[in-house]
Design a protein around this motif. Structure first.
Motif, PDB file in Angstrom:
ATOM      1  N   GLU A  51       0.828  -1.206   0.000  1.00 59.73           N
ATOM      2  CA  GLU A  51       0.000   0.000   0.000  1.00 59.73           C
ATOM      3  C   GLU A  51       0.863   1.257   0.000  1.00 59.73           C
ATOM      4  OE1 GLU A  51      -3.747   2.007   2.401  1.00 59.73           O
ATOM      5  OE2 GLU A  51      -2.858   0.145   3.151  1.00 59.73           O
ATOM      6  N   SER A  52       1.927   1.266   0.808  1.00 57.93           N
ATOM      7  CA  SER A  52       2.767   2.464   0.867  1.00 57.93           C
ATOM      8  C   SER A  52       3.538   2.668  -0.433  1.00 57.93           C
ATOM      9  CB  SER A  52       3.729   2.407   2.059  1.00 57.93           C
ATOM     10  OG  SER A  52       4.606   1.313   1.947  1.00 57.93           O
ATOM     11  N   GLU A  53       3.983   1.591  -1.063  1.00 57.76           N
ATOM     12  CA  GLU A  53       4.660   1.728  -2.359  1.00 57.76           C
ATOM     13  C   GLU A  53       3.700   2.276  -3.416  1.00 57.76           C
ATOM     14  OE1 GLU A  53       7.949  -1.856  -2.076  1.00 57.76           O
ATOM     15  OE2 GLU A  53       5.932  -2.320  -2.764  1.00 57.76           O
ATOM     16  N   LYS A  58       1.858   6.616  -6.875  1.00 60.51           N
ATOM     17  CA  LYS A  58       0.768   7.490  -7.302  1.00 60.51           C
ATOM     18  C   LYS A  58       1.086   8.949  -7.010  1.00 60.51           C
ATOM     19  CE  LYS A  58      -4.158   8.275  -7.362  1.00 60.51           C
ATOM     20  NZ  LYS A  58      -3.924   9.542  -7.971  1.00 60.51           N
ATOM     21  N   SER A  59       1.669   9.216  -5.847  1.00 58.65           N
ATOM     22  CA  SER A  59       2.040  10.592  -5.490  1.00 58.65           C
ATOM     23  C   SER A  59       3.082  11.141  -6.464  1.00 58.65           C
ATOM     24  CB  SER A  59       2.582  10.612  -4.061  1.00 58.65           C
ATOM     25  OG  SER A  59       2.993  11.899  -3.709  1.00 58.65           O
ATOM     26  N   THR A  60       4.049  10.308  -6.826  1.00 53.39           N
ATOM     27  CA  THR A  60       5.062  10.722  -7.803  1.00 53.39           C
ATOM     28  C   THR A  60       4.409  11.028  -9.142  1.00 53.39           C
ATOM     29  OG1 THR A  60       6.738   9.378  -6.715  1.00 53.39           O
ATOM     30  CG2 THR A  60       7.170  10.017  -9.003  1.00 53.39           C
TER      31      THR A  60
END
Length: 113
Positions: A51-53, A58-60
């Motif tokens: 999930e964090s990856e 997605k943020s990038t």
């Protein structure tokens, strides 16, 4: 596809190999949850992210006004280019495999020196 065996090749992409490659390989499942590579066609392969990856990717992508699939592909290509710089014999191997398969060389793939 042939397998390339050489001690130096193991060090290609060493930063990834030393810290993350084993973890990523352990997570690689395709198709239905838990379906292993040997049970699906290559075009069905999906990458599984924690999930964090996934949020980091997605943020990038959002910051780049892009999408996660495109940015993951860009990162993969950049990683391959770095690996080929570290281990040029891997690049030669890839070119030989493309030639044997009768496939064109991707435009981003450099020619071996």
């Amino acid at each position: 596809m042939s397998t390339m065996n050489c001690d130096k090749c193991v060090m290609a992409g060493a930063a990834v190999a030393s810290k993350h490659r084993s973890t990523l390989l352990a997570r690689k499942r395709t198709g239905k949850k838990g379906l292993h590579f040997s049970m699906v066609r290559e075009d069905q392969i999906k990458t599984r992210w924690t999930e964090s990856e996934a949020v980091a990717i997605k943020s990038t992508a959002d910051a780049m006004a892009s999408n996660p699939a495109v940015e993951t592909n860009v990162a993969a290509i950049r990683g391959f280019l770095a690996m080929f710089a570290e281990a040029p014999e891997v690049l030669v191997h890839v070119h030989n495999e493309l030639k044997a398969a009768g496939l064109p060389v991707p435009e981003w793939l450099p020619l071996p020196q």
